[in-house]
Scaffold this motif. Structure first.
Motif, PDB file in Angstrom:
ATOM      1  N   VAL A 460     -30.195-108.224  52.796  1.00  0.00           N
ATOM      2  CA  VAL A 460     -29.364-109.139  53.745  1.00  0.00           C
ATOM      3  C   VAL A 460     -30.310-110.006  54.115  1.00  0.00           C
ATOM      4  CG1 VAL A 460     -28.377-109.407  56.062  1.00  0.00           C
ATOM      5  CG2 VAL A 460     -27.782-107.435  54.685  1.00  0.00           C
ATOM      6  N   ALA A 461     -31.572-109.813  54.390  1.00  0.00           N
ATOM      7  CA  ALA A 461     -32.959-110.601  54.867  1.00  0.00           C
ATOM      8  C   ALA A 461     -32.973-111.562  53.709  1.00  0.00           C
ATOM      9  CB  ALA A 461     -34.156-109.939  55.058  1.00  0.00           C
ATOM     10  N   THR A 462     -32.921-111.165  52.390  1.00  0.00           N
ATOM     11  CA  THR A 462     -33.098-112.016  51.391  1.00  0.00           C
ATOM     12  C   THR A 462     -31.986-113.024  51.056  1.00  0.00           C
ATOM     13  OG1 THR A 462     -34.427-110.456  50.006  1.00  0.00           O
ATOM     14  CG2 THR A 462     -33.513-112.310  49.031  1.00  0.00           C
ATOM     15  N   ALA A 463     -30.707-112.588  51.328  1.00  0.00           N
ATOM     16  CA  ALA A 463     -29.617-113.396  51.354  1.00  0.00           C
ATOM     17  C   ALA A 463     -29.559-114.461  52.484  1.00  0.00           C
ATOM     18  CB  ALA A 463     -28.430-112.525  51.654  1.00  0.00           C
ATOM     19  N   PHE A 464     -30.116-114.107  53.589  1.00  0.00           N
ATOM     20  CA  PHE A 464     -30.260-115.056  54.669  1.00  0.00           C
ATOM     21  C   PHE A 464     -31.313-116.324  54.197  1.00  0.00           C
ATOM     22  CE2 PHE A 464     -28.640-112.474  58.779  1.00  0.00           C
ATOM     23  CZ  PHE A 464     -27.484-112.473  57.979  1.00  0.00           C
ATOM     24  N   LEU A 465     -32.235-115.772  53.650  1.00  0.00           N
ATOM     25  CA  LEU A 465     -33.274-116.672  53.124  1.00  0.00           C
ATOM     26  C   LEU A 465     -32.668-117.632  52.007  1.00  0.00           C
ATOM     27  CD1 LEU A 465     -36.059-117.651  52.908  1.00  0.00           C
ATOM     28  CD2 LEU A 465     -36.370-116.021  51.469  1.00  0.00           C
ATOM     29  N   ALA A 466     -31.795-117.086  51.302  1.00  0.00           N
ATOM     30  CA  ALA A 466     -30.975-117.956  50.124  1.00  0.00           C
ATOM     31  C   ALA A 466     -30.215-119.017  50.812  1.00  0.00           C
ATOM     32  CB  ALA A 466     -30.439-116.903  49.218  1.00  0.00           C
ATOM     33  N   ILE A 467     -29.610-118.624  51.759  1.00  0.00           N
ATOM     34  CA  ILE A 467     -28.587-119.232  52.553  1.00  0.00           C
ATOM     35  C   ILE A 467     -29.246-120.592  53.381  1.00  0.00           C
ATOM     36  CG2 ILE A 467     -26.838-119.546  54.387  1.00  0.00           C
ATOM     37  CD1 ILE A 467     -26.069-116.634  53.699  1.00  0.00           C
ATOM     38  N   PHE A 468     -30.668-120.162  54.052  1.00  0.00           N
ATOM     39  CA  PHE A 468     -31.325-121.188  54.660  1.00  0.00           C
ATOM     40  C   PHE A 468     -31.964-122.211  53.598  1.00  0.00           C
ATOM     41  CE2 PHE A 468     -35.607-122.439  55.696  1.00  0.00           C
ATOM     42  CZ  PHE A 468     -35.323-123.156  56.845  1.00  0.00           C
ATOM     43  N   VAL A 469     -32.530-121.572  52.418  1.00  0.00           N
ATOM     44  CA  VAL A 469     -33.107-122.772  51.584  1.00  0.00           C
ATOM     45  C   VAL A 469     -32.121-123.647  50.796  1.00  0.00           C
ATOM     46  CG1 VAL A 469     -33.957-122.524  49.254  1.00  0.00           C
ATOM     47  CG2 VAL A 469     -34.812-120.939  50.824  1.00  0.00           C
ATOM     48  N   ARG A 470     -30.703-122.958  50.699  1.00  0.00           N
ATOM     49  CA  ARG A 470     -29.833-123.897  50.003  1.00  0.00           C
ATOM     50  C   ARG A 470     -29.496-124.936  51.217  1.00  0.00           C
ATOM     51  NH1 ARG A 470     -23.496-121.803  48.326  1.00  0.00           N
ATOM     52  NH2 ARG A 470     -22.743-123.824  47.641  1.00  0.00           N
ATOM     53  N   TRP A 471     -29.330-124.485  52.459  1.00  0.00           N
ATOM     54  CA  TRP A 471     -28.812-125.533  53.469  1.00  0.00           C
ATOM     55  C   TRP A 471     -30.123-126.623  53.700  1.00  0.00           C
ATOM     56  CZ3 TRP A 471     -32.225-126.172  57.658  1.00  0.00           C
ATOM     57  CH2 TRP A 471     -31.631-127.121  58.631  1.00  0.00           C
TER      58      TRP A 471
END
Length: 483
Positions: A460-471
């Protein structure tokens, strides 16, 4: 003792070195318009002296967390010392400081408004409900605990129910009256008691012949004496030691003091400094617990013999080490800590509800109208088993820190600042919170096996990081096109 002194030195040094770095990165300025001046209303937006604001912020965030939480946390072993020090410097103080500065720049906005502004309207609605629920939980928890402590020190006719009524009455006044009246005048007294307690215990640890068996020479493995399979260091210790390292509750308090500061340059000593002070208190109590009981095994035996009540140990340490007069002042500090957190928690709940309802608070009757349902909810929660309440509070507290840290990270990125200082603790606390929820037993958790729970937390932490990087990439592309 060397490990303890080193930890104290690192905490103090963290304020001057890392705190100064974070201050420079966010860019506080004397010229920033302050809500206390631009939005003064005589109730919540009131300019106050820095020392008063510091004591209020410190007592707001202290509660029983750096005392009871540190005692429960040190049962896991020397890893607790590391988390108190490193968590305070790199996570908790950053969390409190940056959320306070952002609130100042948003006109004293409450936490849900800050998070919603950075993470979107849907998250804002969730945060409004979640924050108020947490604050009501804090109010309920911090009515019961001091009521029990005071009842044990007074005649039988002044029982628990009497003190619950007295504390609730005080909470109501503190929630309704202007912040510079009851809170602004009582907190210096409460602050003296709490700081006296910490200084007194520190003096005994240093000069009273106490031996602190920190156990670092044997590594940082789990020392929990009970069922270690249900009490692994990760994630359980990181939730047990909440207020002594990082606590989402603190970000609900920072906006309240952001409305009283007269200079943005004071934000570091007020917000970062108060958290470091709390970390020092937690460190002192963690060391006192193992020094008094002779080590981790002795602490576990003591807790088992006293129904796992940290309050019994606090009482015995205070009177044994500090004498009768010192013990009374120390216990006053222990009582003042939760009371001074509960009152401002409910005040913050009123402010959050008023903010999202756009409900003006200048009239006392408007404040009463908001307080009635809030206090009704507190009263209802007090009928739930305290241990259940505390566990829900602990997880909710750390989850709130997750939302706050991600919102701060987005703010830093949008303004072209070094967001890494909040991104790293945001990812770590995301993994902690998710892992705890999945691993913890009923009623607050799902009881999933530890490896799966930890793997899910990291995912989940990695998924949140991916969402942040994409944004962040999209935001950067849009900015480039606009230029």
């Amino acid at each position: 003792m060397i490990s303890f002194l080193t930890a104290l030195a690192v905490l103090v040094g963290g304020y001057f070195i890392y705190g100064a770095l974070v201050d420079r990165l966010i860019g506080t300025s004397k010229s920033t318009p302050m809500p206390a001046n631009t939005m003064a209303d005589g109730v919540d937006y009131i300019p106050m002296a820095p020392w008063r604001v510091f004591l209020i912020q410190f007592l707001n965030i202290a509660g029983l967390g750096p005392i009871f939480g540190a005692i429960m946390g040190i049962m896991f072993g020397p890893a607790a010392f590391l988390w108190i020090v490193l968590g305070t410097i790199f996570a908790g103080a950053v969390h409190d400081f940056l959320s306070g500065v952002i609130s100042i720049r948003m006109g004293g906005a409450s936490l849900p408004e800050i998070v919603g502004h950075e993470l979107g309207g849907g998250i804002k609605q969730v945060m409004r409900a979640f924050s108020v629920l947490l604050l009501v939980l804090v109010g309920a928890v911090f009515v019961l605990t001091p009521a029990d402590i005071i009842a044990g020190m007074t005649p039988e006719w002044l029982d628990r129910s009497v003190w619950i009524a007295v504390i609730l009455g005080y909470y109501l006044l503190a929630t309704l009256l202007p912040v510079d009246k009851l809170i602004g005048n009582l907190y210096p007294v409460f602050g003296f008691a709490l700081l006296f307690m910490a200084v007194g215990l520190l003096g005994y640890l240093l000069f009273g012949g106490a031996v602190i068996p920190d156990g670092f020479s044997e590594g940082v493995a789990n020392r929990f004496a009970g069922d270690r399979s249900s009490h692994p260091i990760f994630p359980m210790m990181f939730v047990s030691i909440a207020c002594g390292a990082i606590s989402g509750f603190h970000a609900t308090q920072s906006p309240m003091m952001a409305r009283c500061l007269t200079n943005e340059k004071l934000a570091r000593p007020i917000f970062y400094g108060a958290m470091v002070t709390e970390g020092i208190v937690a460190l002192i109590w963690a060391a006192a617990a193992i020094a008094f009981t002779g080590g981790y095994a002795g602490l576990s035996q003591y807790m088992a013999a006293h129904g796992n009540s940290a309050g019994a140990l606090v009482n015995e340490i205070s009177f044994t080490w500090l004498g009768t007069a010192g013990g009374i002042l120390a216990i006053l500090g222990v009582v003042a800590a939760p009371i001074s957190t509960g009152d401002t928690a409910l005040r913050s709940a009123r402010l959050i509800v008023a903010d999202f309802m756009k409900f003006d608070q200048k009239s006392i009757w408007r404040r009463v109208a908001l307080c009635v349902p809030i206090f009704g909810a507190v009263f209802a929660l007090m009928f739930i088993d305290f241990n259940v309440l505390w566990r829900y509070f602990a997880w909710s507290n750390q989850t709130l820190a997750v939302f706050t840290l991600w919102a701060v990270t987005v703010y830093m990125a949008r303004h072209g600042k070094a967001y890494i200082i909040s991104l790293c603790p945001a990812m770590f606390m995301t993994a902690v919170s998710v892992s705890y929820l999945l691993f913890a037993r009923s009623p607050e958790g799902f009881g999933i096996d530890l490896p799966l729970a930890v793997a899910a937390g990291i995912l989940v932490a990695t998924a949140f990081l991916a969402i942040f990087v994409r944004w962040h990439r999209r935001a950067g592309n849009q900015l480039s096109k606009a230029l």
